[in-house]
Design a protein around this motif. Structure first.
Motif, PDB file in Angstrom:
ATOM      1  N   THR A 135      45.094  46.322  36.527  1.00 21.12           N
ATOM      2  CA  THR A 135      44.963  46.425  35.188  1.00 21.12           C
ATOM      3  C   THR A 135      45.923  47.425  35.075  1.00 21.12           C
ATOM      4  O   THR A 135      46.190  48.512  35.554  1.00 21.12           O
ATOM      5  N   VAL A 137      48.601  49.051  31.430  1.00 27.76           N
ATOM      6  CA  VAL A 137      48.259  49.194  30.341  1.00 27.76           C
ATOM      7  C   VAL A 137      49.845  49.211  29.975  1.00 27.76           C
ATOM      8  O   VAL A 137      50.376  49.174  30.514  1.00 27.76           O
ATOM      9  N   ALA A 156      44.933  55.035  26.485  1.00 29.15           N
ATOM     10  CA  ALA A 156      45.530  55.177  27.719  1.00 29.15           C
ATOM     11  C   ALA A 156      45.053  55.008  29.168  1.00 29.15           C
ATOM     12  O   ALA A 156      44.202  54.460  30.249  1.00 29.15           O
ATOM     13  N   GLU A 159      40.762  53.396  30.093  1.00 25.25           N
ATOM     14  CA  GLU A 159      41.189  52.411  30.187  1.00 25.25           C
ATOM     15  C   GLU A 159      40.683  52.442  32.240  1.00 25.25           C
ATOM     16  O   GLU A 159      40.876  51.265  32.795  1.00 25.25           O
ATOM     17  N   PRO A 161      44.146  52.642  34.029  1.00 26.60           N
ATOM     18  CA  PRO A 161      44.559  51.914  34.867  1.00 26.60           C
ATOM     19  C   PRO A 161      45.310  51.889  36.329  1.00 26.60           C
ATOM     20  O   PRO A 161      45.504  53.236  36.210  1.00 26.60           O
ATOM     21  N   THR A 194      42.817  58.821  34.252  1.00 28.01           N
ATOM     22  CA  THR A 194      41.959  58.182  34.379  1.00 28.01           C
ATOM     23  C   THR A 194      40.501  58.781  33.905  1.00 28.01           C
ATOM     24  O   THR A 194      40.694  60.399  34.029  1.00 28.01           O
ATOM     25  N   LYS A 382      46.213  46.064  26.967  1.00 30.15           N
ATOM     26  CA  LYS A 382      45.605  46.494  28.240  1.00 30.15           C
ATOM     27  C   LYS A 382      45.405  44.798  29.046  1.00 30.15           C
ATOM     28  O   LYS A 382      45.197  44.423  28.799  1.00 30.15           O
ATOM     29  N   LYS A 384      45.024  42.588  32.957  1.00 27.16           N
ATOM     30  CA  LYS A 384      43.936  42.913  32.760  1.00 27.16           C
ATOM     31  C   LYS A 384      44.668  41.365  34.298  1.00 27.16           C
ATOM     32  O   LYS A 384      44.392  40.373  34.064  1.00 27.16           O
TER      33      LYS A 384
END
Length: 413
Positions: A135, A137, A156, A159, A161, A194, A382, A384
């Motif tokens: 993933t 962003v 951000a 999510e 990433p 994160t 986002k 994926k």
């Protein structure tokens, strides 16, 4: 008492914790599975911040040190730290360029200025294989106000990433305002983490507000010296602001300069050769600042339509991430500006991470039939990437879904 001090260092930005330090941030400009560049900016100490007889960490007698280790490893490895002036200021950018890292591995690093440890941070390298998917962003036009920037940076990080693809107009400093860059650094390092506490590596693209005069000159671009902060902060631009980041042999991200320090036409040959070399990559993305296929709030970049879009189509890239217009948009898959759901290239984005948005004409569906979705809203996207499909999801800062699109990848073997 030591425990309380350590907690304080984690809670405060470095600029408040000690000697006006902004960052750190992580950047990918080489192999993301085995390298990481780490940057931070340090300002000279002012006399009123030092007690009598105290020497600031910026003094020539003190070194800036960075050590790192992989998860589960006891021994710290020291990295060389280099420095250079930050733009046209007396501030300095310090960098550690870590190499020979292990793929898909969590690392810890610490920075020591003088005799003071400023903190401990974490990052993760990219996997060499796609596995269960990755993933990331993406978005641009980040910083009109901290009230807009900070919540989107937090989104951000939330999510989770692997990285952030940042499409230009990062600090809105116009090549002259170093203080806005310091605020941008402070916001990213504080909020873009994160859920596991890791910093998010960035892949950066230049925009017009990195350049003096906010230049967009697709056929007569100004020299790199007109973007002194962008080029002094980040690595990887020895041959200009176009480059490609390869994730194993499964995905590539191609960054381009849409007429800010390099002409559109001068990148055509390089772009074609770069994508030719990656013909067998399953997933291919491009990112640049000025939109070729926009919503009409500003003029489209017709030079990109004419010179880059045919190359995107020839090599069947999955999506081109565009920015600059302060709205959200997603086109249908396009060939020569016409909808082609099977073979076309999708253009998505238009840059409203942390800017005031522009209004879109109510008749956009009639005037611009190549658009699948258009909306005046702050967002990030986002992405994926999985075996056989890519999912794009436009999100507001509170996590609300603006738009969602999934593309089945018929190219996957």
């Amino acid at each position: 008492m030591k425990i309380k001090v350590l907690i304080l260092l984690f809670c405060l930005p470095l600029s408040e914790a000690y000697s006006k330090v902004y960052g750190p941030i992580c950047q990918w400009y080489q192999d993301p599975s085995s390298s990481m560049a780490i940057h931070w900016v340090q300002t000279p100490p002012s006399p009123d911040t030092l007690s009598a007889g105290e020497v600031g960490a910026n003094d020539q007698g003190f070194e800036n040190l960075l050590s790192y280790r992989s998860e589960g490893q006891e021994k710290w490895i020291s990295s060389q730290v280099t420095n250079r002036l930050f733009g046209n200021t007396k501030n300095k950018v310090y960098s550690a360029d870590l190499k020979n890292l292990r793929p898909d591995t969590r690392y810890t690093f610490k920075i020591i200025l003088g005799k003071k440890q400023l903190g401990i941070w974490f990052f993760r390298t990219a996997p060499s294989k796609i596995g269960e998917g990755i993933t990331f962003v993406t978005g641009g036009d980040m910083f009109h106000t901290r009230e807009l920037l900070d919540p989107m940076n937090l989104r951000a990080g939330t999510e989770d990433p692997l990285f952030a693809l940042l499409g230009g107009d990062l600090a809105y400093a116009n090549g002259v305002d170093g203080n806005r860059w310091l605020e941008w650094l402070e916001s990213w390092s504080r909020f873009a983490k994160t859920p596991h506490g890791a910093l998010i590596p960035m892949i950066v693209v230049i925009g017009n507000h990195e350049v003096k005069g906010a230049a967009y000159r697709p056929t007569n671009a100004p020299p790199r010296s007109e973007a002194p902060y962008f080029y002094s902060l980040f690595y990887g631009f020895d041959e200009g602001s176009k480059y490609a980041i390869d994730f194993g042999d499964y995905m590539t991200v191609v960054a381009l300069d849409s007429g800010h320090t390099e002409n559109i036409a001068s990148q055509v040959q390089w772009l074609n050769k770069t994508l030719e070399k990656r013909e067998n990559f399953t997933y291919k993305f491009a990112c640049y600042h000025r939109p070729a296929w926009g919503t009409g709030v500003k003029e489209d970049a017709v030079d990109i339509q004419r010179l880059w879009s045919p190359i995107f189509e020839k090599h069947r890239i999955d999506a081109a991430f565009e920015n600059d217009h302060h709205v959200y948009k997603r086109t249908y898959p396009l060939i020569a500006g016409k909808r082609d759901d099977l073979n076309g290239v999708m253009y998505i984005g238009d840059g409203a991470w942390g800017t005031r948005t522009r209004g879109i004409a109510g008749n956009w569906k009639v005037k611009r039939p190549f658009l699948a979705h258009a909306e005046s809203v702050n967002h990030l996207i986002k992405v994926k990437v999985e075996r056989g499909k890519v999912t794009y999801k436009a999100l507001e800062a509170d996590g609300s879904i603006i738009d969602e699109y999934q593309k089945i990848n018929l190219k996957e073997k």
